[in-house]
Design an enzyme around this catalytic site. Structure first.
Site, short mmCIF file in Angstrom:
data_model
loop_
_atom_site.label_atom_id
_atom_site.label_comp_id
_atom_site.label_asym_id
_atom_site.label_seq_id
_atom_site.Cartn_x
_atom_site.Cartn_y
_atom_site.Cartn_z
N ASP A 13 -31.93 -32.60 -47.45
CA ASP A 13 -32.33 -31.27 -46.90
C ASP A 13 -31.28 -30.55 -46.41
O ASP A 13 -31.08 -29.29 -46.64
CB ASP A 13 -33.21 -31.56 -45.96
CG ASP A 13 -34.70 -31.97 -46.46
OD1 ASP A 13 -34.94 -31.94 -47.83
OD2 ASP A 13 -35.53 -32.50 -45.65
N ASP A 122 -39.42 -30.61 -32.89
CA ASP A 122 -37.91 -30.60 -32.84
C ASP A 122 -37.51 -29.05 -33.12
O ASP A 122 -36.57 -28.78 -32.48
CB ASP A 122 -37.31 -31.37 -33.75
CG ASP A 122 -37.37 -32.95 -33.60
OD1 ASP A 122 -37.38 -33.39 -32.55
OD2 ASP A 122 -37.69 -33.48 -34.39
N1 ARG Z 1 -42.76 -37.34 -32.77
C1 ARG Z 1 -41.38 -37.40 -32.27
C2 ARG Z 1 -40.83 -36.50 -31.13
O1 ARG Z 1 -41.31 -35.52 -31.35
C3 ARG Z 1 -40.24 -37.75 -33.32
C4 ARG Z 1 -39.88 -36.91 -34.08
C5 ARG Z 1 -39.18 -37.31 -35.13
N2 ARG Z 1 -38.72 -36.26 -36.11
C6 ARG Z 1 -38.49 -36.76 -37.59
N3 ARG Z 1 -37.76 -35.73 -38.16
N4 ARG Z 1 -38.94 -37.70 -38.05
O2 ARG Z 1 -40.12 -36.76 -30.55
#
Ligand code: ARG
Length: 429
Positions: A13, A122
């Site tokens: 990506d 994120d």
């Molecule tokens: N839900 C978790 C958090 O917000 C993990 C996110 C993981 N990101 C991913 N691209 N899998 O901290």
């Protein structure tokens, strides 16, 4: 927008994003790859970034800083989101955001970019952290503004432009790793009733397949671990070693339905072997070295810090000041903890400290007891005063003043009870 610094993992990506940003916006793309441990640094990232059209590729080894300045404060605070998730992904975001800003400033870039989708936490963490550190920077997220390609489309897109493809095989999950843990979501995991398939796990064995139990000896100074089984280790080596040992014993699997910042409930599988062991050991040492009032207050601070970290507010004054409180309160959290790793569980079986508040002479029920039993009478007389006053006034007196309720419901008449007296028992009186 003329020059953008992209947070680059080297996966499919973000490799596509390099070319996409250049083509869509006609910008110069500088990539930034941050090694936060746990296998987050893929081999050959620089070459792949350049093959995708980056004008420059930064790779930064931030493992030590990540453990010392992000994981340790989290450990010292005992912070787990919703009491469960040790926050691995959330902890790495502010560090990466800060490096994005610093590289942007050094490169004279006017924007930063990341590969997050518009549904997760994120994106929020990156955006708010970047703007806290440099409000003049624009933040672009290709996935939020139309780049969304399927996996096959991405592969075609990359192939057509001569972008090297990552050698790692495709996963049915969305995965994020750093030294503090591995986060795994999507695919079959989206059904919260579906048991996680074996391939959702990469750092831990199934607890039932674990070898016989072992004991670990951890030494802490000021609330952070400094040695394992008597050997002093630097922070990165220590966390790596505990990850390996605990993972081999099936410790650190977490299956959690959590509440995302964007209002969605989401099913997550985490593996955090070292964090699980260290958090258990640290809490055990705190229970020995801190007063009950400090412990009670710390539980509130832990919740607050966990929420702020999860929500991407690391660079807020509240987060910084709470970390300051935690660091100060941790000065006395020094000593040793023994932890048994046993088929998926990490159980503390012993703790000792030169700063222990545990007084054997006070606690003992054997000889050597120095607790003044007679003083307990006066203590209880005064401690119980408010309750006796309340029961007298609001119970008996309250009922006479027409209160509709009774202070307690009688129990004895509602329960089965047998009564034995001397005659019935055949004992001559
Ligand atoms: N839900 C978790 C958090 O917000 C993990 C996110 C993981 N990101 C991913 N691209 N899998 O901290």
């Amino acid at each position: 927008m003329k020059k953008v610094v992209l947070a680059y993992s080297g996966g499919l990506d973000t490799s596509v994003a390099v070319a996409w940003l250049r083509e869509q916006f006609g910008v110069d793309v500088v990539t930034l790859t941050v090694d936060v441990g746990g296998g987050s640094l893929r081999t050959g990232v620089e070459g792949r970034a350049i093959s995708a059209g980056a004008s420059r590729a930064y790779v930064v080894d931030a493992r030590k800083t990540f453990v010392r300045d992000f994981c340790w404060p989290n450990l010292q605070a005992n912070a787990r989101y919703q009491g469960v998730y040790p926050l691995a992904t959330a902890l790495a975001r502010p560090l990466i955001a800060q490096l994005l800003v610093e590289v942007a400033q050094r490169e004279g870039a006017d924007a930063v970019a990341h590969g997050c989708t518009g549904k997760g936490n994120d994106q929020v963490r990156f955006d708010v952290a970047v703007h806290a550190l440099d409000p003049s920077l624009e933040v672009v997220a290709p996935m939020r503004v139309g780049m969304g390609l399927s996996r096959d489309q991405s592969i075609d897109y990359a192939a057509a432009r001569g972008i090297e493809l990552p050698i790692t095989k495709s996963s049915p999950y969305s995965i994020d790793v750093n030294i503090w843990g591995r986060s795994c979501e999507t695919g079959v995991l989206e059904d919260p009733w579906a048991a996680p398939p074996a391939d959702a796990y990469a750092w831990t064995v199934a607890p039932s397949d674990a070898p016989p139990a072992v004991d670990l000896l951890l030494e802490f100074e000021g609330g952070v671990p400094v040695s394992l089984d008597g050997e002093r280790l630097d922070p990165v080596a220590l966390v790596e070693r505990v990850n390996e040992l605990a993972g081999a014993h099936g410790v650190g699997r977490i299956d959690h339905v959590e509440d995302r910042l964007v209002g969605i409930k989401s099913r997550e599988i985490y593996e955090s072997p070292a964090a699980t062991v260290l958090l258990a050991a640290h809490a055990a040492l705190e229970s020995l070295t801190l007063t009950k009032d400090t412990l009670r207050f710390n539980r509130r601070v832990a919740d607050e810090l966990a929420q702020l970290t999860y929500d991407g507010l690391w660079f807020s004054a509240l987060h910084r000041d709470l970390r300051g409180y935690v660091a100060s309160a941790q000065r006395v959290v020094s000593g040793e903890v023994r932890v048994r790793l046993d088929h998926g569980s990490a159980v503390v079986t012993g703790r000792r400290s030169p700063l222990s508040l545990y007084e054997k002479n006070l606690a003992t029920y054997d000889t050597g007891d120095s607790f003044d039993h007679a003083s307990a009478v006066g203590f209880i007389e005064i401690f119980g005063l408010p309750l006796r006053t309340e029961a007298a006034r609001h119970g008996a007196v309250g009922a006479r003043h027409g209160a509709a309720w009774t202070w307690t419901d009688p129990l004895l008449e509602r329960l089965e009870a047998s009564v034995t007296d001397p005659v019935a028992a055949g004992t001559p009186s």
